[in-house]
Design an enzyme around this catalytic site. Structure first.
Site, short mmCIF file in Angstrom:
data_model
loop_
_atom_site.label_atom_id
_atom_site.label_comp_id
_atom_site.label_asym_id
_atom_site.label_seq_id
_atom_site.Cartn_x
_atom_site.Cartn_y
_atom_site.Cartn_z
N VAL A 196 37.80 52.13 45.71
CA VAL A 196 38.52 52.43 44.31
C VAL A 196 38.01 51.72 43.17
O VAL A 196 38.70 52.55 41.99
CB VAL A 196 39.57 53.23 44.95
CG1 VAL A 196 39.66 54.02 46.14
CG2 VAL A 196 41.06 52.11 44.92
N LYS A 197 38.31 50.52 42.53
CA LYS A 197 38.96 49.83 41.63
C LYS A 197 36.91 49.98 41.03
O LYS A 197 36.37 50.61 41.47
CB LYS A 197 38.92 48.40 42.28
CG LYS A 197 40.02 48.78 43.25
CD LYS A 197 41.21 48.58 42.08
CE LYS A 197 41.77 49.05 43.24
NZ LYS A 197 43.29 47.42 43.62
N PRO A 198 37.08 48.71 40.32
CA PRO A 198 36.10 49.57 38.58
C PRO A 198 34.72 49.27 39.25
O PRO A 198 33.39 50.22 39.11
CB PRO A 198 36.38 48.54 37.35
CG PRO A 198 38.03 48.91 37.82
CD PRO A 198 38.37 48.47 38.88
#
Ligand SMILES: *Cc1c(COP(=O)(O)O)cnc(C)c1O
Length: 398
Positions: A196-198
């Site tokens: 879910v991170k960048p």
């Protein structure tokens, strides 16, 4: 007449749930990982250094050290700056528990600072109030993807001789108002590459820093506390190694680093897309009452890992839990970031924290809802979110 809510048997805005975040994997990512699978090195090979160099270049630092996840990055950073028993580390309470856990792993005490009500970023005034003789480090968190007030935090850290770190897990690709890239704002800066991170490497993490000594310490720490890795030994034809301290196996594999390299190349476009979605939300939500959005500090590049709304509870007949359930029923994968860390049982029981320690964060938590934002979301997806929020809040208006 208000529309009948899905939770009351009405038609949901979406038949399939829109997640709050998700990875983007393209053909070039798959090709890069496949190439590593067919090469000789699955771990600790050339892709690790290549990924570290690309990440350091992206952040404008001299060094990047890849590790197995963002929590390992925080643990390694605490090790590098010498945090240990008897030390205190100031962290914002509005964050994921891992920010504080890094200090606790080292036998130090996390001390929780409150946040600014408009941005929910760590409040420098609260940091000052929580400093003691034992304070060794401050870990800022670029909550939701927005850089903190580093001018104020650096002034405090420098005047008190403590280390300033950035848990930048939300904010890769962001910039402070002075143009400096996230990843260069703290003395050490930690990242997570969870899906879910960048950007993602499946699981993964890293630390960026300009300090060669810190980078070397973290390279030893991620490899059992051993001074040279398998590859270096093979290159020199030697068998000798020394374990000089108690480290961890926190290495990131070549497979994962290959994915990190192709993902990082796409980061600028993804941040721009996240900003477009956030603008669409901000414009639409300016006309919706019973809620507010967070404030963006002037001049910063917000990376929008998350997009939060805050309910105006006195304008509603129900609490956050009811709004949350109604939005889920409409097919919107809302979430809540975060339960203030000082309220978790582990911290209450081990460190004596509790309700009343951070009043701004505690009040904000009761009103917070995280809306979906990720680069492959379409404008239609964003409009569904806007429609669902408007529909639910209209139905629950007092
Ligand atoms: C995700 C996250 C972490 C932990 O990262 P993992 O890779 O899941 O271990 C730490 N801090 C913050 C602020 C995060 O969002």
């Amino acid at each position: 007449m208000n529309e009948k809510l899905a939770i009351d048997g009405g038609t949901p805005v979406r038949s399939e749930t829109l997640p709050y975040g998700r990875q983007a994997i393209d053909a070039d990512d798959i090709a890069a990982v496949t190439e590593v699978l067919q090469s000789g090195w699955l771990t600790t090979g050339p892709k690790v250094a290549e990924f570290e160099e690309a990440l350091a270049a992206c952040c404008g630092t001299s060094h990047a050290v890849a590790v197995s996840n963002g929590t390992a990055a925080l643990h390694a950073a605490m090790y590098a700056v010498g945090v240990g028993p008897g030390d205190e580390v100031i962290v914002p309470t509005m964050t994921f528990a891992a920010t504080a856990n890094g200090a606790a792993y080292r036998g130090a005490a996390p001390v929780f600072a409150d946040v600014d009500p408009a941005t929910l970023l760590i409040d420098p005034a609260s940091v000052e109030a929580k400093l003691t003789q034992r304070t060794k480090a401050i870990i800022a968190v670029d909550y939701a993807g927005q850089p903190c007030d580093y001018a104020a935090l650096r002034a405090i850290a420098e005047s008190r001789g403590v280390v300033l770190l950035d848990d930048a897990c939300h904010a890769l690709g962001g910039r402070d108002a002075d143009g400096r890239a996230v990843g260069s704002l703290g003395e050490l800066n930690t990242f997570s590459f969870h899906p879910v991170k960048p950007i993602t490497t499946g699981e993964g993490g890293a630390i960026t820093t300009d300090s060669a000594a810190h980078a070397a310490a973290m390279r030893t720490f991620r490899n059992h506390g051993i001074t040279t890795d398998f590859r270096q030994r093979e290159q020199t034809g030697g068998w000798f190694y020394e374990m000089v301290d108690l480290g961890q196996n926190y290495r990131l594999s070549d497979l994962q680093c290959a994915l990190g390299i192709t993902q990082l190349a796409k980061l600028p476009g993804w941040v721009a897309r996240r900003q477009q979605i956030a603008r669409r939300y901000d414009e639409a939500f300016a006309g919706v009452d019973a809620m507010t959005t967070l404030t963006t500090r002037p001049g910063v590049e917000h990376a929008y890992h998350l997009f939060m709304i805050q309910l105006k509870l006195d304008a509603l007949r129900v609490d956050r839990a009811a709004v949350f359930k109604a939005l889920r029923a409409e097919g919107i994968g809302v979430n809540v970031h975060y339960i203030p860390v000082h309220l978790h049982p582990f911290y209450r029981e081990r460190f004596g924290t509790g309700a009343g320690d951070c009043l701004v964060a505690e009040a904000a938590y009761e009103r917070l809802i995280t809306l979906p934002v990720y680069p492959t979301m379409t404008d239609d997806d964003a409009d569904d979110v806007i429609r669902a929020v408007s529909k639910v809040l209209a139905a629950y208006r007092r």
